[in-house]
Design a protein around this motif. Structure first.
Motif, PDB file in Angstrom:
ATOM      1  N   PHE A 180       0.828  -1.202   0.000  1.00  0.00           N
ATOM      2  CA  PHE A 180       0.000   0.000   0.000  1.00  0.00           C
ATOM      3  C   PHE A 180       0.865   1.256   0.000  1.00  0.00           C
ATOM      4  N   VAL A 181       1.983   1.204   0.739  1.00  0.00           N
ATOM      5  CA  VAL A 181       2.849   2.379   0.819  1.00  0.00           C
ATOM      6  C   VAL A 181       3.615   2.597  -0.485  1.00  0.00           C
ATOM      7  N   TYR A 182       4.078   1.509  -1.100  1.00  0.00           N
ATOM      8  CA  TYR A 182       4.979   1.671  -2.242  1.00  0.00           C
ATOM      9  C   TYR A 182       4.335   1.537  -3.618  1.00  0.00           C
ATOM     10  N   PRO A 219       1.666   2.864  -5.103  1.00  0.00           N
ATOM     11  CA  PRO A 219       1.347   4.096  -5.850  1.00  0.00           C
ATOM     12  C   PRO A 219       2.591   4.755  -6.427  1.00  0.00           C
ATOM     13  N   ILE A 220       3.676   4.730  -5.649  1.00  0.00           N
ATOM     14  CA  ILE A 220       4.912   5.342  -6.121  1.00  0.00           C
ATOM     15  C   ILE A 220       5.452   4.567  -7.322  1.00  0.00           C
ATOM     16  N   VAL A 252       3.819   2.858  -9.488  1.00  0.00           N
ATOM     17  CA  VAL A 252       3.009   3.110 -10.682  1.00  0.00           C
ATOM     18  C   VAL A 252       3.564   4.318 -11.443  1.00  0.00           C
ATOM     19  N   VAL A 253       3.843   5.377 -10.693  1.00  0.00           N
ATOM     20  CA  VAL A 253       4.360   6.583 -11.335  1.00  0.00           C
ATOM     21  C   VAL A 253       5.720   6.337 -11.981  1.00  0.00           C
ATOM     22  N   TYR A 288       5.357   4.039 -15.141  1.00  0.00           N
ATOM     23  CA  TYR A 288       4.709   4.665 -16.293  1.00  0.00           C
ATOM     24  C   TYR A 288       5.429   5.911 -16.790  1.00  0.00           C
ATOM     25  N   ASN A 332       4.904  12.558 -14.751  1.00  0.00           N
ATOM     26  CA  ASN A 332       5.475  11.284 -14.300  1.00  0.00           C
ATOM     27  C   ASN A 332       6.980  11.367 -14.162  1.00  0.00           C
ATOM     28  N   ALA A 342       8.033  13.782 -11.435  1.00  0.00           N
ATOM     29  CA  ALA A 342       7.763  13.176 -10.128  1.00  0.00           C
ATOM     30  C   ALA A 342       8.800  12.108  -9.805  1.00  0.00           C
ATOM     31  N   LEU A 356      11.221  12.036  -6.641  1.00  0.00           N
ATOM     32  CA  LEU A 356      11.230  10.870  -5.755  1.00  0.00           C
ATOM     33  C   LEU A 356      12.659  10.426  -5.500  1.00  0.00           C
ATOM     34  N   VAL A 396       8.984  12.285   0.581  1.00  0.00           N
ATOM     35  CA  VAL A 396       8.688  12.628  -0.805  1.00  0.00           C
ATOM     36  C   VAL A 396       7.643  13.737  -0.810  1.00  0.00           C
ATOM     37  N   VAL A 455       3.753  15.099  -5.123  1.00  0.00           N
ATOM     38  CA  VAL A 455       4.109  13.904  -5.890  1.00  0.00           C
ATOM     39  C   VAL A 455       3.316  12.695  -5.394  1.00  0.00           C
ATOM     40  N   PHE A 493      -0.116  13.000  -6.633  1.00  0.00           N
ATOM     41  CA  PHE A 493      -0.162  12.763  -8.069  1.00  0.00           C
ATOM     42  C   PHE A 493      -0.280  11.262  -8.346  1.00  0.00           C
ATOM     43  N   CYS A 494       0.438  10.457  -7.547  1.00  0.00           N
ATOM     44  CA  CYS A 494       0.346   9.002  -7.688  1.00  0.00           C
ATOM     45  C   CYS A 494      -1.107   8.553  -7.645  1.00  0.00           C
ATOM     46  N   LEU A 543      -3.257   9.552 -10.631  1.00  0.00           N
ATOM     47  CA  LEU A 543      -2.966   8.650 -11.737  1.00  0.00           C
ATOM     48  C   LEU A 543      -3.697   7.322 -11.574  1.00  0.00           C
ATOM     49  N   ILE A 544      -3.828   6.867 -10.336  1.00  0.00           N
ATOM     50  CA  ILE A 544      -4.464   5.575 -10.095  1.00  0.00           C
ATOM     51  C   ILE A 544      -5.981   5.683 -10.158  1.00  0.00           C
ATOM     52  N   TYR A 604      -3.271   8.238   3.004  1.00  0.00           N
ATOM     53  CA  TYR A 604      -1.968   7.882   2.447  1.00  0.00           C
ATOM     54  C   TYR A 604      -0.884   8.881   2.835  1.00  0.00           C
ATOM     55  N   LEU A 647      -0.163   8.832   6.816  1.00  0.00           N
ATOM     56  CA  LEU A 647       0.155   7.544   7.438  1.00  0.00           C
ATOM     57  C   LEU A 647       1.292   7.586   8.463  1.00  0.00           C
TER      58      LEU A 647
END
Lengths: 273, 294
Positions: free
Chosen positions: A20-22, A24-25, A27-28, A31, A249, A252, A256, B123, B127, B130-131, B134-135, B171, B174
C-alpha cells in the motif's frame, strides 16, 4: 504466547501494508517510461523521452504532443526551490541550534513559554500559517518573492531543527564540557572543540530535515510566493491543476529519487551514530 | 550554578530566535486575528472598522444586509471535521497492526522496516498525491487494471468523491499515525504481556486488557497529529475531491485567492486554529493526568 497462525497473518498484513505504501509510487515510476503518447496507462514501449522532453530536448514524442509548457519555467522553479531550501536550512539550523543550546543549558523562568513557542509552529496547520504570513506581508507592503518564502519557511523549520538538536543534547555527556571549562578553555573554545563535535550529528540531521521539508513545502509557499518566485512543488501543483500530463510522471520520478537520496543519507548518518 | 556572564550568554543565544519568531510567527497570527474582525472592502482589501459579521456569516448572526448567514459554511465545517475524524480512524486501523508487525521483527529488520515505512514521508506531498490521481481517475491505473482483468466493463469513477479524498488523506498522513503508535508499542514492557498470558489470559484478552490500554498515549498522539493537518487540508480535496468535496481549507483558499474577501477567510482560519488549540489543550491535559497516574 501468540499463536503461530496469528503471527503469520500479521506478517502477511505487514507485506500488504508495504505494498500500500509503495505501489502508488511504483506506478508513477514505471509509467514514466511508457512511450504511449495519448493514453498514459496503456503500456506501449520503454522510453526515456519524457525525461528528455522535460529538459527541453526535442524527442519524437515531444514533436507529436508538445506537452511541457516551458522547460525554462520548470528549471527556474527548481532553481528557486534550491535557493530557498539552502538559505532556509542555513538560517534555521543556526537559530534552531542556538535555541536548543539555550533551553538545554540554562534554567530560567520563561522556559515553558519557549517550549510552547517552539512547538507551536509544528502543530499549526499549514493553511493557517500560510495565510497569516500572506496577510502580514501584505499589511506591511513586503514584496512577495524569494525573501518572503525564506522567512516563511524559517518560521516553522527553526522548530524542527530545535527538536532534533534537543534530542541529541539530551543524550550528551555534560562532564566533558565541565572538564573543558575547568581546564580553562573559554566558552567559545569549549563550544567549538567539545560541544559542537558532540552535537554535530544532530545538527546535520536537523539541517537535512529542514532542507527536505523546505524543498517539499507546498501550502505555505503557495500563499506567499510572488508571481516570479514559483518553487518546484507549487509549479507541479499548478501543472496538475491544469491536467495530468505524462511529463509529470518523469518530473515526479526525479523528485522521488532526489528525496530518497537525501532521506537515506540523513537516516544513514543517524544510524551510524 | 549561575556564573557571571551566564545570563548574557543566555540572552545572546535566545534573542535571535525570539525576535524572529515574535515578528514572523506570532506577529502574523495576531494580524490574522485582527483581520478577522475587520470589514471587507468593496473591491478586495479591508476597511479598518470593527466588524463581527465575518463570524456571524459562518455561525448565524449575520446582519442580513451585507453579510448573509448561509448554513453551507457550517456544513462545510462539519464535513471537514467528519472527514478529518474518518481519516484518523482509517490511519489508526491501518497503522496499528502494521506497528505490531514491525515491533515483532528482529532488531535488524525492525530498523530497516521503520526506515522504508518512513521513507515516502520525505517525498513531496504533491508527488504522492499525483500518484493517486494517476491511479484513481477514470482512465487511470485502477480502472485499466480492473478492466483488463475483466472485473468491470465501464471505467470506475472514484476520483472527485469523498472516498478518493479519504484515500489520499490517509496515504499522505500515514507516518504521523504509524510512528507514535510504533514508539508506544516499543516502550511496552514485554514482561506484562508475559505475565498476562501466564495468568491465563487469552491472546485476545491480553491485547484488549493490556496492550491496547498501554499504547493509548501513542494512539492519542497519532490521532492529534493526523487530525490537525487533515482538518485544514486543501491540497488533497482540491486534487482528489474536485469541486464536489469542498473542505474548510478550500474555502479559505478561495477567500484569499479568488473571492478576495480576506477578513472572511481570516475568520475561517481563526476557527481552524481554535479547533487545533482546543485539541492540543485536551491532549496535554489528558497526557498530564495519565502521567500522574503512572
Amino acid at each position: 504466547m501468540k499463536i503461530p497462525w496469528m503471527k503469520r497473518l500479521l506478517s502477511l498484513y505487514g507485506l500488504l501494508f508495504l505494498v500500500f505504501v509503495y505501489a502508488p509510487i511504483m506506478v508513477v515510476v514505471v509509467y514514466s517510461f511508457n512511450s504511449h503518447p495519448v493514453n498514459m496507462m496503456v503500456w506501449k514501449d520503454f522510453t526515456f523521452d519524457w525525461y528528455w522532453s522535460i529538459f527541453g530536448y526535442p524527442t519524437q514524442l515531444n514533436e507529436q504532443t508538445l506537452y511541457v509548457e516551458s522547460t525554462d519555467q520548470l528549471l527556474a522553479a527548481v532553481k528557486n526551490s534550491l535557493i530557498v531550501a539552502s538559505s532556509t536550512t542555513a538560517f534555521s539550523t543556526i537559530l534552531g541550534t542556538m535555541t536548543a543550546l539555550a533551553l538545554y543549558r540554562y534554567r530560567f523562568r520563561m522556559q515553558p513559554f519557549y517550549q510552547g513557542l517552539l512547538y507551536m509552529p509544528m502543530v499549526m496547520p499549514d493553511i493557517v500559517l500560510g495565510i497569516a504570513l500572506l496577510v502580514f506581508f501584505v499589511t506591511f507592503s513586503v514584496k512577495l518573492g524569494l525573501m518572503s518564502i525564506i522567512v516563511g519557511h524559517c518560521t516553522f523549520l527553526i522548530s524542527y531543527v530545535f527538536v532534533v538538536v534537543s534530542a541529541r543534547l539530551a543524550g550528551m555527556d555534560d562532564t566533558l564540557e565541565q572538564a573543558s571549562a575547568d581546564l580553562g578553555a573559554r566558552p567559545w573554545v569549549t563550544f567549538r572543540r567539545v560541544t559542537l563535535p558532540q552535537i554535530l550529528p544532530g545538527v546535520v540531521g536537523g539541517a537535512l530535515l529542514a532542507f527536505i521539508i523546505s524543498m517539499d513545502d507546498l501550502v505555505i509557499t503557495y500563499f506567499i510566493a510572488g508571481v516570479d518566485s514559483t518553487t518546484l512543488p507549487v509549479f507541479i501543483y499548478g501543472m496538475l491543476r491544469r491536467g495530468v500530463k505524462p511529463e509529470i510522471n518523469a518530473i515526479a520520478t526525479l523528485m522521488l529519487a532526489f528525496s530518497f537520496i537525501i532521506a537515506s543519507l540523513g537516516l544513514y548518518l543517524r544510524a551510524r551514530n | 550554578m549561575a556564573r557571571r556572564g551566564d545570563s548574557r550568554r543566555l540572552a545572546t543565544l535566545l534573542t535571535p530566535a525570539t525576535l524572529f519568531l515574535g515578528i514572523f510567527f506570532l506577529g502574523p497570527l495576531a494580524i490574522m486575528v485582527v483581520y478577522s474582525f475587520l470589514e471587507p472592502g468593496l473591491y478586495g482589501g479591508v476597511e479598518w472598522n470593527f466588524y463581527h459579521w465575518n463570524y456571524g456569516r459562518i455561525l448565524g448572526w449575520a446582519d442580513g444586509e451585507w453579510e448573509d448567514f448561509d448554513p453551507v459554511y457550517v456544513d462545510i465545517f462539519l464535513r471537514s471535521v467528519r472527514l478529518a475524524f474518518t481519516t484518523v480512524v482509517i490511519t489508526l486501523l491501518i497503522c496499528y497492526p502494521a506497528a505490531l508487525w514491525v515491533s515483532g521483527l528482529s532488531a535488524r529488520w525492525r530498523t530497516f522496516a521503520v526506515f522504508i515505512i518512513t521513507l515516502p514521508f520525505f517525498v513531496s506531498l504533491v508527488v504522492r498525491l499525483f500518484c493517486w490521481v494517476l491511479i484513481l481517475r477514470p482512465s487511470g491505473f485502477l480502472s485499466s487494471v480492473l478492466m483488463g482483468m475483466g472485473i468491470i466493463t465501464e471505467p470506475i469513477d472514484i476520483i472527485f468523491t469523498e472516498t478518493a479524498v479519504l484515500i489520499g488523506m490517509a496515504y499522505v498522513l500515514l507516518p504521523f499515525m504509524f510512528l507514535p503508535i510504533y514508539a508506544s508499542i516499543e516502550k511496552l514492557d514485554r514482561s506484562l504481556l508475559q505475565a498476562s498470558s501466564d495468568l491465563g489470559a487469552s491472546p485476545r484478552q491480553t491485547f484488549f486488557r493490556v496492550t491496547l490500554p498501554l499504547t493509548l498515549p501513542g494512539i492519542a498522539a497519532g490521532a492529534v497529529l493526523v487530525f490537525i493537518p487533515s482538518l485544514g487540508n486543501f491540497i488533497v480535496p482540491d486534487l482528489l475531491g474536485g469541486a464536489k468535496v469542498v473542505m474548510i481549507g478550500n474555502l479559505v483558499e478561495q477567500q484569499f485567492l479568488s473571492a478576495r474577501n480576506w477578513p472572511f477567510g481570516a475568520a475561517l482560519s481563526v476557527m481552524i486554529m481554535l479547533v487545533m488549540f482546543s485539541l492540543i489543550i485536551v491532549y496535554l491535559r489528558r497526557l498530564g493526568r495519565a502521567e500522574v497516574r503512572a
